[in-house]
Enzyme design. Structure first.
Site, short mmCIF file in Angstrom:
data_model
loop_
_atom_site.label_atom_id
_atom_site.label_comp_id
_atom_site.label_asym_id
_atom_site.label_seq_id
_atom_site.Cartn_x
_atom_site.Cartn_y
_atom_site.Cartn_z
CG ASP A 169 -8.66 -3.13 -2.19
OD1 ASP A 169 -7.89 -3.97 -1.70
OD2 ASP A 169 -9.56 -2.58 -1.55
NE ARG A 224 -13.80 -0.05 3.63
CZ ARG A 224 -14.22 -0.30 4.85
NH1 ARG A 224 -14.82 0.66 5.55
NH2 ARG A 224 -14.05 -1.50 5.40
#
Length: 527
Positions: free
Chosen positions: A110, A234
């Protein structure tokens, strides 16, 4: 256990691509410097003459001090450690992408903390510098002045006593409301501490690092923590909301649930809305886009799989008005995020989940794209366009305004192929068309309204005119169509980017505005 006196900046060690997993703790007295997991090849004989690559850890803060290495690493591995003031050289086994960012070695996923600071684009990302597989999550770091050429830096965030560093975001504090310093760059991230035999529950908290030297180095802020809300919460994403004079954080909770938090000072955060969205999953983003048809602003809530939801946001509540929409026709792109501080532009970057066989790295970043919004027959639709910085850098090597046949030999590196198909100009409406791109076939089926390339199939709009903007690089092809409302990316491996580009139609001059634009040579440090 092994004790070493640190005399140089980097501690270097062999890292394999596969094998048995072993654990290592690096300690300075009672202080944990880093805990990591590595692959060790079971074929110990001669393995250290040909490791996957040499990993390294920056221990410059401990020069002159003794450190201890503890874990279940074999003695032969420990005997092959060495110190150097330069990083080990990386040996590529194939061509590296020219236009797409890759780390010099290791695994990336990511994109995190995308931000523009003093005219420099900062790209942070999930990074395992010690393996081509996921694990040991750091925040890798690269910078660019033009979104074309990226310089890789040492990681900005390392695993620490609070766990590994999962995804997050970056902001600049221009007014010093946080007390960390005027114009400080602040990285908010997910600290994930895995459970142990003594404490089986894993803990996921939001913590931060900050920089007061323009992003050259980052320091941990031990006083900041957003405690765990739900197990596995998260991926904080933060922006400033002018209308309500507050900082806004969007955070993934669990399943398809998210929470919005507000803060006046970037320190104390209050949850103001919890909500669910169909099929939404992790890595949220929330940003404003103007409908260029009506001039009205809308808010886009984006999640990891590329699903997006058009709605309204007043600083406290996001209201979904569109239902689920899809930004990508393929699954290769993931976890796109937008840059902070890009003025009136919204620029997005995603992770392309490529395998990159026979290379010392896994994964690459997509090309950055500028996002817009327009009305269509299906309501509001997101459009994606390769950023103008990339388009302006391209060098046109071939073009043709209208034809029924095009045949060009491309010589060189990454390139962009642009063309339009106008079926209204055909003598008879074609059922199918084929475009050859370096022996790869782009097949257009106007009866089934599908486009196929390799094993990738995606839908075409039922229109007389469709435009294509295709970027070809080592390892991946990215396709934009229908003025950017269709996006697809697929993984391809080329021995060479030299070859034929051909298109033909027996029904008339239906190919228009063909361009082949070459990407200039790209340099990345540490490759």
């Amino acid at each position: 256990m092994k004790t070493i006196t640190i005399s140089k900046k980097y501690l270097c060690f062999p890292a394999a691509f596969s094998g048995q997993e072993a654990n290592l703790q690096i300690m300075s007295g009672d202080k944990l410097i880093q805990k990591l997991s590595l692959w060790i090849s079971p074929e110990y004989t001669g393995i250290f003459d040909r490791p996957g690559f040499m990993g390294w850890i920056d221990l410059s803060d401990y020069i002159g001090q003794d450190i201890t290495l503890d874990g279940n690493m074999p003695d032969e591995w420990l005997d092959n450690l060495y110190q150097d003031d330069r990083k080990p050289t990386v040996v590529d086994r194939g061509e590296r992408p020219r236009a797409h960012y890759t780390a010099s070695r290791g695994w990336i996923n990511d994109p995190n903390g995308l931000i523009v600071y003093n005219g420099v684009y900062h790209l942070f990302y999930q990074y395992n510098p010690y393996s081509k597989s996921w694990g040991n999550m750091h925040w890798g770091h690269a910078t660019s002045s033009n979104l074309l050429n990226w310089e890789e830096h040492d990681p900005a965030i390392y695993p620490n006593e609070y766990g590994v560093a999962f995804s997050g975001c970056a902001v600049t504090d221009s007014q010093n409301v946080s007390g960390l310093g005027k114009d400080a760059i602040i990285l908010y991230y997910t600290a994930f501490l895995e459970g142990t035999a003594s404490f089986p529950e894993s803990v996921s908290t939001i913590r931060r690092y900050y920089s007061k030297d323009h992003g050259k180095t980052f320091r941990h802020d031990p006083d900041f923590c957003i405690p765990q809300i739900t197990s596995g919460n998260r991926d904080p994403k933060i922006f400033y909301h002018d209308e309500s004079d507050s900082w806004i954080m969007v955070l993934f909770l669990e399943k398809h649930e998210f929470v919005i938090l507000r803060s006046l000072d970037l320190n104390e955060w209050q949850a103001v809305q919890k909500f669910s969205l169909a099929d939404a999953w992790e890595c949220p983003d929330l940003f404003r886009l103007r409908d260029r048809t009506t001039g009205r602003d809308h808010w886009i809530f984006w999640t990891a799989d590329g699903f997006y939801y058009v709605g309204d946001f007043d600083g406290w509540t996001f209201t979904n008005i569109s239902g689920k929409k899809q930004s990508s026709m393929t699954q290769l792109p993931y976890a796109a995020q937008t840059f902070f501080n890009t003025a009136n532009r919204v620029i997005s970057l995603s992770w392309l989940r490529t395998a990159n066989y026979y290379s010392p790295y896994t994964g690459m970043m997509s090309l950055p794209k500028e996002l817009t919004l327009r009305q269509s027959e299906n309501g509001l639709v997101l459009e994606q366009h390769f950023v103008r910085e990339i388009c302006a850098s391209m060098i046109t090597s071939a073009e043709q305004s209208m034809t029924d046949r095009f045949d060009h030999v491309h010589i060189g590196g990454a390139f962009q192929l642009k063309f339009e198909i106008d079926r209204g100009l055909a003598i008879s409406d074609p059922d199918t068309l084929e475009v050859e791109i370096l022996e790869k076939k782009l097949q257009l089926d106007f009866r089934a309204l599908t486009c196929t390339i390799g094993n990738t199939i995606f839908a075409l709009p039922d229109k007389q005119q469709v435009d294509f903007d295709i970027f070809v690089d080592y390892g991946a092809i990215e396709i934009l169509a229908d003025n950017g409302s269709i996006y697809a990316a697929t993984e391809f491996y080329f021995n060479s980017l030299t070859g034929n580009i051909r298109m033909s139609a027996s029904t008339g001059n239906i190919f228009r505005n063909i361009e082949i634009n070459d990407f200039p040579p790209r340099e990345i440090s540490d490759q």
